[in-house]
Design an enzyme around this catalytic site. Structure first.
Site, PDB file in Angstrom:
ATOM      1  N   ARG A   7       0.855  -1.203   0.000  1.00  0.00           N
ATOM      2  CA  ARG A   7       0.000   0.000   0.000  1.00  0.00           C
ATOM      3  C   ARG A   7       0.883   1.244   0.000  1.00  0.00           C
ATOM      4  NH1 ARG A   7      -1.310   1.740   4.623  1.00  0.00           N
ATOM      5  NH2 ARG A   7      -2.159  -0.211   5.431  1.00  0.00           N
ATOM      6  N   TYR A  65     -16.993  18.112 -13.720  1.00  0.00           N
ATOM      7  CA  TYR A  65     -17.323  16.699 -13.913  1.00  0.00           C
ATOM      8  C   TYR A  65     -18.317  16.265 -12.817  1.00  0.00           C
ATOM      9  CZ  TYR A  65     -16.758  11.647 -14.030  1.00  0.00           C
ATOM     10  OH  TYR A  65     -17.001  10.303 -14.094  1.00  0.00           O
ATOM     11  N   ASP A 107      -7.897  19.695 -13.278  1.00  0.00           N
ATOM     12  CA  ASP A 107      -8.222  18.355 -13.774  1.00  0.00           C
ATOM     13  C   ASP A 107      -7.880  18.363 -15.267  1.00  0.00           C
ATOM     14  OD1 ASP A 107      -9.441  16.089 -14.874  1.00  0.00           O
ATOM     15  OD2 ASP A 107     -11.091  16.125 -13.437  1.00  0.00           O
ATOM     16  N   LYS A 142      -9.064   7.535 -18.949  1.00  0.00           N
ATOM     17  CA  LYS A 142      -9.363   8.111 -20.261  1.00  0.00           C
ATOM     18  C   LYS A 142      -8.111   8.064 -21.151  1.00  0.00           C
ATOM     19  CE  LYS A 142     -13.174   8.871 -17.971  1.00  0.00           C
ATOM     20  NZ  LYS A 142     -13.432  10.079 -17.221  1.00  0.00           N
TER      21      LYS A 142
END
Ligand SMILES: *Cc1c(COP(=O)(O)O)cnc(C)c1O
Length: 392
Positions: free
Chosen positions: A45, A97, A169, A194
């Protein structure tokens, strides 16, 4: 050196074996020689060598100091919001978004963080909205789905003057088109789902910081909250990045041709694409983006959901699906899909009419994609002949 060469050159050969492909370290823990004596990796992690390669590549690509990979774009956004504390205020782009809106408003407002949504296409609106509580300015440029452009340099000046963090973003532009840190941003986030991964095969998010100090804070949050990207998905993201520059160039070239065709179509009212001189902030887009991207939106002369719905159901190459940025072209009807949860009035204010169609232009040949759209328009009009007859 070209950006494509730089990208390929930034992906390291495995120092242990010489493997040209980055190894997938599918492990949860690392054996230590003595308590606390290890090779820089103790628990996956906190650190994983495959994820670390991806994090270093994205930091380099965005001209930042540190990069971090998360389980999704929203997990990346969440990590940035966790830099704030109760009582802080966020100024965010009004065309944000939808998932970020849901996170800010429905998760973080109840922890005492308030959000002020403003039209950031005019940078003065941001400057006017600043209060002594503003801790973060959040913008997207271009936005989804109407490709609104904000002047990142101008907004960064406001942020610097008031000692406020600016996060961009950069999902729609990708670092190949636009480097917000060079324009003055403090933090960049990506939905790597994306363009970065580019093949519609993973969900992933990235954060890049402009300073080591901010990087250490994000690293702390990444480890403390634990929404890390797994090693296999990190490897897929690295594999995607290998062709990022080539893909972005071709997406943009195809999209420009399609946008220029769409403005000539009788059935279409508005075409939204930053590469068109008619775009409201075309000059700003030109000043901060190398390419104009692969997403186009348009609406119809008759604002008819049924007609728009027939068009997106009649395309063959453009697959009807949410998401964007992959090699295969996609189309969607935001009012029924990505933007369905937004009340109609608010939706219309941001230009998302019932007939607005969004295209994610893929890497098929532009002529084939144009032919696909032409046949979809023709068959939708044919079936809808009564309503459209007087328009055509
Ligand atoms: C898709 C997207 C996100 C969310 O990313 P996920 O990977 O789906 O969590 C955030 N911002 C923008 C602009 C997006 O397009």
């Amino acid at each position: 050196m070209s950006e494509q060469t730089q990208i390929l050159n930034s992906i390291p050969v495995d120092p242990l074996t010489g493997s040209i492909s980055v190894p997938i370290y599918q492990t949860s823990t690392f054996v230590q020689e003595a308590p606390g004596v290890h090779k820089g990796y103790d628990y996956a992690r906190s650190n994983n060598p495959t994820r670390k390669v991806l994090e270093d590549i994205i930091a380099k690509l965005e001209n930042g100091t540190n990069g971090y990979a998360f389980a999704s774009g929203l997990a990346a956004i969440d990590a940035v919001v966790k830099l704030l504390k109760s009582g802080d205020d966020i100024i965010a782009v009004d065309d944000i978004y939808g998932g970020a809106f849901r996170l800010f408003t429905h998760v973080y407002e109840k922890f005492g963080i308030s959000i002020n949504y403003v039209d950031s296409t005019n940078a003065a609106n941001i400057a006017n909205a600043v209060t002594d509580k503003t801790a973060l300015i959040w913008i997207e440029s271009p936005t989804n789905p109407t490709l609104k452009i904000s002047d990142i340099r101008a907004i960064a000046k406001t942020a610097k003057a008031h000692n406020i963090l600016l996060c961009v973003d950069n999902t729609f532009a990708s670092p190949v088109s636009q480097k917000p840190i060079d324009l003055g941003a403090d933090i960049v986030v990506h939905s790597a789902t994306k363009y970065i991964s580019g093949h519609s095969d993973i969900i992933a998010g990235l954060v890049v910081t402009a300073t080591e100090e901010l990087g250490a804070k994000i690293k702390f949050i990444q480890n403390a909250s634990g929404a890390i990207l797994g090693p296999f998905d990190s490897w897929l993201a690295i594999r995607g990045i290998e062709t990022l520059s080539l893909r972005i160039r071709q997406h943009a070239e195809n999209a420009q041709q399609i946008a220029e065709y769409l403005i000539e179509e009788k059935l279409i009212k508005n075409v939204y694409y930053p590469g068109l001189p008619s775009h409201h902030n075309h000059e700003i887009a030109k000043s901060q983006q190398k390419y104009f991207g692969g997403v186009i939106a348009f609406d119809l002369v008759i604002d008819d959901k049924a007609l728009a719905s027939k068009i997106v159901s009649s395309t063959k190459l453009f697959k009807l699906a949410e998401s964007l940025g992959g090699v295969k072209s996609l189309c969607c009807l935001p009012c029924e899909m990505t933007h369905k949860s937004i009340p109609a009035e608010k939706r219309y204010q941001s230009g998302v009419t019932d007939s607005l169609i969004r295209l994610s232009v893929g890497l098929e040949d532009a002529e084939d994609l144009i032919a696909d759209l032409k046949q979809a328009f023709a068959s939708a009009v044919h079936e809808n002949i009564t309503e459209t007859a007087n328009v055509l």
